[in-house]
Design an enzyme around this catalytic site. Structure first.
Site, PDB file in Angstrom:
ATOM      1  N   GLY A   1       2.928   1.372  -3.218  1.00  0.00           N
ATOM      2  CA  GLY A   1       2.023   1.488  -4.355  1.00  0.00           C
ATOM      3  C   GLY A   1       1.506   2.906  -4.513  1.00  0.00           C
ATOM      4  O   GLY A   1       1.455   3.447  -5.626  1.00  0.00           O
ATOM      5  N   LYS A   2       1.145   3.533  -3.389  1.00  0.00           N
ATOM      6  CA  LYS A   2       0.667   4.919  -3.431  1.00  0.00           C
ATOM      7  C   LYS A   2       1.791   5.892  -3.785  1.00  0.00           C
ATOM      8  O   LYS A   2       1.571   6.898  -4.478  1.00  0.00           O
ATOM      9  CB  LYS A   2       0.038   5.295  -2.092  1.00  0.00           C
ATOM     10  CG  LYS A   2      -1.300   4.633  -1.812  1.00  0.00           C
ATOM     11  CD  LYS A   2      -2.403   5.169  -2.722  1.00  0.00           C
ATOM     12  CE  LYS A   2      -3.770   4.713  -2.262  1.00  0.00           C
ATOM     13  NZ  LYS A   2      -4.866   5.292  -3.063  1.00  0.00           N
TER      14      LYS A   2
ATOM     15  N   TYR B   1       0.833  -1.203   0.000  1.00  0.00           N
ATOM     16  CA  TYR B   1       0.000   0.000   0.000  1.00  0.00           C
ATOM     17  C   TYR B   1       0.868   1.255   0.000  1.00  0.00           C
ATOM     18  O   TYR B   1       0.673   2.149  -0.838  1.00  0.00           O
ATOM     19  CB  TYR B   1      -0.915  -0.021   1.224  1.00  0.00           C
ATOM     20  CG  TYR B   1      -1.901   1.120   1.275  1.00  0.00           C
ATOM     21  CD1 TYR B   1      -2.943   1.208   0.363  1.00  0.00           C
ATOM     22  CD2 TYR B   1      -1.804   2.111   2.257  1.00  0.00           C
ATOM     23  CE1 TYR B   1      -3.862   2.241   0.413  1.00  0.00           C
ATOM     24  CE2 TYR B   1      -2.724   3.145   2.306  1.00  0.00           C
ATOM     25  CZ  TYR B   1      -3.744   3.211   1.389  1.00  0.00           C
ATOM     26  OH  TYR B   1      -4.648   4.234   1.440  1.00  0.00           O
TER      27      TYR B   1
ATOM     28  N   PHE C   1     -12.956  -0.012  17.449  1.00  0.00           N
ATOM     29  CA  PHE C   1     -13.284   0.402  18.816  1.00  0.00           C
ATOM     30  C   PHE C   1     -14.788   0.536  18.998  1.00  0.00           C
ATOM     31  O   PHE C   1     -15.342   0.117  20.019  1.00  0.00           O
ATOM     32  CB  PHE C   1     -12.596   1.725  19.146  1.00  0.00           C
ATOM     33  CG  PHE C   1     -11.128   1.603  19.449  1.00  0.00           C
ATOM     34  CD1 PHE C   1     -10.463   0.392  19.376  1.00  0.00           C
ATOM     35  CD2 PHE C   1     -10.389   2.725  19.821  1.00  0.00           C
ATOM     36  CE1 PHE C   1      -9.106   0.284  19.661  1.00  0.00           C
ATOM     37  CE2 PHE C   1      -9.043   2.639  20.106  1.00  0.00           C
ATOM     38  CZ  PHE C   1      -8.397   1.417  20.021  1.00  0.00           C
TER      39      PHE C   1
ATOM     40  N   GLN D   1       3.496   8.187  15.278  1.00  0.00           N
ATOM     41  CA  GLN D   1       2.893   9.512  15.243  1.00  0.00           C
ATOM     42  C   GLN D   1       2.330   9.782  13.861  1.00  0.00           C
ATOM     43  O   GLN D   1       2.932   9.422  12.851  1.00  0.00           O
ATOM     44  CB  GLN D   1       3.915  10.602  15.584  1.00  0.00           C
ATOM     45  CG  GLN D   1       4.335  10.638  17.042  1.00  0.00           C
ATOM     46  CD  GLN D   1       5.278  11.793  17.311  1.00  0.00           C
ATOM     47  OE1 GLN D   1       6.328  11.916  16.668  1.00  0.00           O
ATOM     48  NE2 GLN D   1       4.919  12.650  18.241  1.00  0.00           N
TER      49      GLN D   1
ATOM     50  N   THR E   1      -0.101   8.146  18.294  1.00  0.00           N
ATOM     51  CA  THR E   1      -1.077   9.207  18.033  1.00  0.00           C
ATOM     52  C   THR E   1      -1.617   9.126  16.611  1.00  0.00           C
ATOM     53  O   THR E   1      -0.931   8.680  15.692  1.00  0.00           O
ATOM     54  CB  THR E   1      -0.470  10.601  18.253  1.00  0.00           C
ATOM     55  OG1 THR E   1       0.554  10.845  17.276  1.00  0.00           O
ATOM     56  CG2 THR E   1       0.098  10.734  19.655  1.00  0.00           C
ATOM     57  N   ARG E   2      -2.863   9.574  16.487  1.00  0.00           N
ATOM     58  CA  ARG E   2      -3.513   9.689  15.185  1.00  0.00           C
ATOM     59  C   ARG E   2      -4.324  10.980  15.178  1.00  0.00           C
ATOM     60  O   ARG E   2      -4.691  11.517  16.219  1.00  0.00           O
ATOM     61  CB  ARG E   2      -4.438   8.501  14.914  1.00  0.00           C
ATOM     62  CG  ARG E   2      -3.725   7.146  14.813  1.00  0.00           C
ATOM     63  CD  ARG E   2      -2.812   7.063  13.611  1.00  0.00           C
ATOM     64  NE  ARG E   2      -2.204   5.748  13.499  1.00  0.00           N
ATOM     65  CZ  ARG E   2      -1.048   5.406  14.037  1.00  0.00           C
ATOM     66  NH1 ARG E   2      -0.369   6.296  14.764  1.00  0.00           N
ATOM     67  NH2 ARG E   2      -0.547   4.203  13.857  1.00  0.00           N
TER      68      ARG E   2
ATOM     69  N   SER F   1     -13.486   2.190  13.655  1.00  0.00           N
ATOM     70  CA  SER F   1     -14.554   1.208  13.468  1.00  0.00           C
ATOM     71  C   SER F   1     -14.405   0.038  14.428  1.00  0.00           C
ATOM     72  O   SER F   1     -15.395  -0.438  15.001  1.00  0.00           O
ATOM     73  CB  SER F   1     -14.574   0.710  12.021  1.00  0.00           C
ATOM     74  OG  SER F   1     -13.296   0.235  11.625  1.00  0.00           O
TER      75      SER F   1
END
Length: 372
Positions: free
Chosen positions: A153-154, A150, A196, A281, A215-216, A194
């Site tokens: 590829g991106k 992913y 959680f 992070q 973190t997000r 989703s």
């Protein structure tokens, strides 16, 4: 070609997916014609069923790894599995979707002289050594890891977009999307929001990887879609890349406790080892988007979570959620989780098949895995 200020014919690849279906809604509401293309690997027909009777909407089953011959003014290239549990199931096909899909859509845009937007990702930054992440940062990515299909590829797709722009003068837009959530997320897509919410509503233990201190930054889908469209409709000469995300940063543990509080669940946290190459992070620098697009997210995390919880609450209850989820988006209608010695509520017979212990997607059964 039609003028960009008038009604447009718009192609949305991955249009039956989580983000793509919301984009189709917005484009149709503005009077445009929409061609929604999806192979339904991770997209779902139910996400766009409410649009099937709309005369300006067309749904086409197609895989972007094969050429597509249509006539459109704009292309939003969103087609690609975007959660680890899905893109790691068939990593070769994931890479092909990013790379061959980009080649095919860029070839279409070149032939039509159409503007094309690539839905890239914050994963191009990898496990970043710079915080927050600005567009000038080149990233810190493992090219041979389990997530590389992913990530790389991106990254390759971005390269193709800019080479078509330089060599063939294709009018491109490259948007780097950060963590996004909201109604129509796949209930077992392995994403932290989703997972959680579903675990909390079912009263199951909430799985937190590591100590939950990674973190997000969570952007509600309505804000993301507005940012993408502003980017697409900006004046020529702005190829990007441009970060689109919410800069408000939360730890995974903070997210888990917030979900428990908003659902009224008695779920407890359980901890597991961190997955391979999981970034510690993730926070976008959106100063460029704010400056050139006048865009910034407006939906606060708790408001967005309440609307998302209401959507999943309807799925777990076996109800038919509407295009935006249940009408009452203030939160779940009933308390969830085992209370006063009660057993967790079993899945109802009419519940979505996506809420089983495995994910069934296009006839392929995928194991569940949490990834932030």
């Amino acid at each position: 070609m039609r003028d960009y200020n008038t009604q447009k014919r718009v192609l949305v690849t991955g249009g039956a997916g989580f983000v793509g279906s919301h984009l189709c809604d917005r484009l149709l509401a503005q009077g445009h014609e929409v061609l929604c293309v999806d192979n339904f690997f991770t997209g779902a027909r139910r996400n766009v069923e409410h649009l099937l009777d709309e005369p300006r909407f067309e749904l086409l089953r197609h895989d972007v790894t094969f050429p597509l011959y249509v006539e459109v003014d704009q292309v939003y290239n969103l087609a690609c599995p975007a959660s680890p549990v899905h893109y790691q199931h068939d990593p070769v096909q994931t890479t092909k979707t990013s790379v061959n899909g980009a080649i095919n859509m860029l070839g279409l845009a070149k032939r039509l002289r159409a503007r094309i937007l690539q839905a890239s990702t914050s994963e191009v930054y990898g496990d970043p050594a710079v915080h927050p992440q600005a567009e000038a940062y080149w990233g810190h990515v493992n090219p041979v890891g389990v997530r590389s299909c992913y990530d790389e590829g991106k990254r390759c797709a971005e390269t193709l977009f800019f080479d078509y722009h330089r060599q063939h003068r294709v009018d491109i837009r490259v948007a780097r999307i950060f963590n996004t959530y909201g109604p129509r997320m796949h209930p077992k897509d392995g994403r932290v929001v989703s997972n959680f919410i579903v675990q909390a509503l079912r009263g199951d233990p909430i799985t937190v990887y590591g100590e939950g201190l990674q973190t997000r930054s969570f952007c509600f889908v309505d804000d993301l879609v507005e940012g993408l469209q502003r980017f697409m409709d900006a004046e020529p000469g702005l190829p990007g890349p441009v970060n689109i995300g919410n800069p408000m940063e939360f730890t995974v543990r903070e997210l888990a406790t917030t979900v428990i509080r908003l659902t009224g669940s008695s779920s407890r946290l359980c901890f597991a080892p961190l997955p391979s190459d999981d970034p510690m992070q993730r926070k976008p620098d959106i100063s460029l988007a704010n400056r050139v697009l006048g865009w910034q997210p407006r939906v606060q995390l708790e408001e967005g979570l309440r609307r998302t919880i209401a959507y999943f609450d309807a799925l777990l209850s076996g109800e038919q959620a509407g295009p935006q989820g249940p009408r009452d988006a203030r939160g779940p209608r009933t308390s969830r989780g085992p209370r006063n010695g009660q057993s967790p509520r079993p899945q109802t017979a009419g519940a979505s098949p996506g809420l089983s212990e495995a994910v069934s997607t296009g006839g392929i059964v995928l194991p569940s895995r949490l990834d932030a």
